[in-house]
Design a protein around this motif. Structure first.
Motif, PDB file in Angstrom:
ATOM      1  N   LEU A  24       0.822  -1.211   0.000  1.00  0.00           N
ATOM      2  CA  LEU A  24       0.000   0.000   0.000  1.00  0.00           C
ATOM      3  C   LEU A  24       0.857   1.263   0.000  1.00  0.00           C
ATOM      4  O   LEU A  24       0.518   2.250  -0.664  1.00  0.00           O
ATOM      5  N   GLN A  25       1.969   1.238   0.727  1.00  0.00           N
ATOM      6  CA  GLN A  25       2.871   2.402   0.722  1.00  0.00           C
ATOM      7  C   GLN A  25       3.464   2.624  -0.657  1.00  0.00           C
ATOM      8  O   GLN A  25       3.534   3.764  -1.130  1.00  0.00           O
ATOM      9  N   LEU A  26       3.893   1.548  -1.307  1.00  0.00           N
ATOM     10  CA  LEU A  26       4.442   1.673  -2.647  1.00  0.00           C
ATOM     11  C   LEU A  26       3.380   2.177  -3.617  1.00  0.00           C
ATOM     12  O   LEU A  26       3.631   3.085  -4.412  1.00  0.00           O
ATOM     13  N   GLY A  27       2.185   1.618  -3.532  1.00  0.00           N
ATOM     14  CA  GLY A  27       1.104   2.072  -4.397  1.00  0.00           C
ATOM     15  C   GLY A  27       0.780   3.538  -4.200  1.00  0.00           C
ATOM     16  O   GLY A  27       0.584   4.277  -5.166  1.00  0.00           O
ATOM     17  N   THR A  28       0.750   3.964  -2.952  1.00  0.00           N
ATOM     18  CA  THR A  28       0.492   5.372  -2.656  1.00  0.00           C
ATOM     19  C   THR A  28       1.590   6.250  -3.244  1.00  0.00           C
ATOM     20  O   THR A  28       1.318   7.293  -3.849  1.00  0.00           O
ATOM     21  N   ALA A  29       2.842   5.827  -3.081  1.00  0.00           N
ATOM     22  CA  ALA A  29       3.967   6.588  -3.630  1.00  0.00           C
ATOM     23  C   ALA A  29       3.892   6.683  -5.147  1.00  0.00           C
ATOM     24  O   ALA A  29       4.315   7.683  -5.733  1.00  0.00           O
ATOM     25  N   LEU A  30       3.343   5.654  -5.777  1.00  0.00           N
ATOM     26  CA  LEU A  30       3.208   5.646  -7.235  1.00  0.00           C
ATOM     27  C   LEU A  30       1.937   6.344  -7.711  1.00  0.00           C
ATOM     28  O   LEU A  30       1.696   6.441  -8.913  1.00  0.00           O
ATOM     29  N   GLY A  31       1.092   6.775  -6.776  1.00  0.00           N
ATOM     30  CA  GLY A  31      -0.130   7.478  -7.146  1.00  0.00           C
ATOM     31  C   GLY A  31      -1.286   6.573  -7.513  1.00  0.00           C
ATOM     32  O   GLY A  31      -2.232   7.012  -8.161  1.00  0.00           O
ATOM     33  N   VAL A  32      -1.230   5.309  -7.092  1.00  0.00           N
ATOM     34  CA  VAL A  32      -2.309   4.365  -7.388  1.00  0.00           C
ATOM     35  C   VAL A  32      -3.501   4.673  -6.476  1.00  0.00           C
ATOM     36  O   VAL A  32      -3.330   4.944  -5.287  1.00  0.00           O
ATOM     37  N   ASP A  33      -4.682   4.622  -7.031  1.00  0.00           N
ATOM     38  CA  ASP A  33      -5.903   4.900  -6.294  1.00  0.00           C
ATOM     39  C   ASP A  33      -6.056   3.935  -5.115  1.00  0.00           C
ATOM     40  O   ASP A  33      -6.006   2.703  -5.287  1.00  0.00           O
ATOM     41  N   ALA A  34      -6.238   4.475  -3.912  1.00  0.00           N
ATOM     42  CA  ALA A  34      -6.319   3.662  -2.692  1.00  0.00           C
ATOM     43  C   ALA A  34      -7.505   2.699  -2.738  1.00  0.00           C
ATOM     44  O   ALA A  34      -7.394   1.547  -2.299  1.00  0.00           O
ATOM     45  N   ARG A  35      -8.631   3.150  -3.247  1.00  0.00           N
ATOM     46  CA  ARG A  35      -9.807   2.278  -3.305  1.00  0.00           C
ATOM     47  C   ARG A  35      -9.570   1.103  -4.251  1.00  0.00           C
ATOM     48  O   ARG A  35      -9.938  -0.032  -3.953  1.00  0.00           O
ATOM     49  N   ALA A  36      -8.918   1.371  -5.381  1.00  0.00           N
ATOM     50  CA  ALA A  36      -8.606   0.296  -6.325  1.00  0.00           C
ATOM     51  C   ALA A  36      -7.659  -0.713  -5.690  1.00  0.00           C
ATOM     52  O   ALA A  36      -7.847  -1.923  -5.848  1.00  0.00           O
ATOM     53  N   MET A  37      -6.662  -0.230  -4.950  1.00  0.00           N
ATOM     54  CA  MET A  37      -5.753  -1.154  -4.270  1.00  0.00           C
ATOM     55  C   MET A  37      -6.519  -2.002  -3.264  1.00  0.00           C
ATOM     56  O   MET A  37      -6.313  -3.218  -3.179  1.00  0.00           O
ATOM     57  N   GLY A  38      -7.402  -1.370  -2.508  1.00  0.00           N
ATOM     58  CA  GLY A  38      -8.169  -2.098  -1.506  1.00  0.00           C
ATOM     59  C   GLY A  38      -9.097  -3.134  -2.102  1.00  0.00           C
ATOM     60  O   GLY A  38      -9.325  -4.198  -1.514  1.00  0.00           O
ATOM     61  N   GLU A  39      -9.629  -2.853  -3.253  1.00  0.00           N
ATOM     62  CA  GLU A  39     -10.534  -3.791  -3.916  1.00  0.00           C
ATOM     63  C   GLU A  39      -9.790  -4.920  -4.627  1.00  0.00           C
ATOM     64  O   GLU A  39     -10.218  -6.075  -4.582  1.00  0.00           O
ATOM     65  N   LEU A  40      -8.689  -4.595  -5.284  1.00  0.00           N
ATOM     66  CA  LEU A  40      -8.061  -5.550  -6.194  1.00  0.00           C
ATOM     67  C   LEU A  40      -6.900  -6.341  -5.592  1.00  0.00           C
ATOM     68  O   LEU A  40      -6.734  -7.519  -5.915  1.00  0.00           O
ATOM     69  N   LEU A  41      -6.077  -5.710  -4.756  1.00  0.00           N
ATOM     70  CA  LEU A  41      -4.903  -6.415  -4.240  1.00  0.00           C
ATOM     71  C   LEU A  41      -5.235  -7.701  -3.487  1.00  0.00           C
ATOM     72  O   LEU A  41      -4.573  -8.726  -3.711  1.00  0.00           O
ATOM     73  N   PRO A  42      -6.226  -7.719  -2.582  1.00  0.00           N
ATOM     74  CA  PRO A  42      -6.495  -8.972  -1.869  1.00  0.00           C
ATOM     75  C   PRO A  42      -6.884 -10.125  -2.800  1.00  0.00           C
ATOM     76  O   PRO A  42      -6.462 -11.265  -2.590  1.00  0.00           O
ATOM     77  N   ALA A  43      -7.656  -9.842  -3.822  1.00  0.00           N
ATOM     78  CA  ALA A  43      -8.058 -10.900  -4.754  1.00  0.00           C
ATOM     79  C   ALA A  43      -6.869 -11.402  -5.561  1.00  0.00           C
ATOM     80  O   ALA A  43      -6.696 -12.614  -5.756  1.00  0.00           O
TER      81      ALA A  43
END
Length: 76
Positions: free
Chosen positions: A39-58
């Motif tokens: 999540l920290q890396l995604g945030t640093a890269l500007g990835v949408d937090a909601r998309a990370m929360g929805e997609l990463l676990p799956a």
């Protein structure tokens, strides 16, 4: 068939490709990613937090299953 359909999906998929060094391992079993680091890396890269929360676990669940299958196949 399984390729991302949105910009956010592509961003998460790109993030997944960068998480190879963020595996959690117990003995000889992969248990998942270090999600805090992901999540920290995604945030640093500007990835949408909601998309990370929805997609990463799956995606993580599939990765864990496939990697552990490969480890099991190598053990014979």
């Amino acid at each position: 068939m399984n390729q991302p359909q949105t910009l956010e999906g592509w961003q998460v998929w790109d993030l997944v490709g960068r998480l190879g060094g963020q595996l959690r391992i117990a003995g000889r079993v992969v248990t998942g990613w270090d999600m805090g680091a992901a999540l920290q890396l995604g945030t640093a890269l500007g990835v949408d937090a909601r998309a990370m929360g929805e997609l990463l676990p799956a995606i993580e669940a599939v990765m864990v299953r496939k990697v552990n299958e490969e480890i099991g196949d190598q053990d014979g």
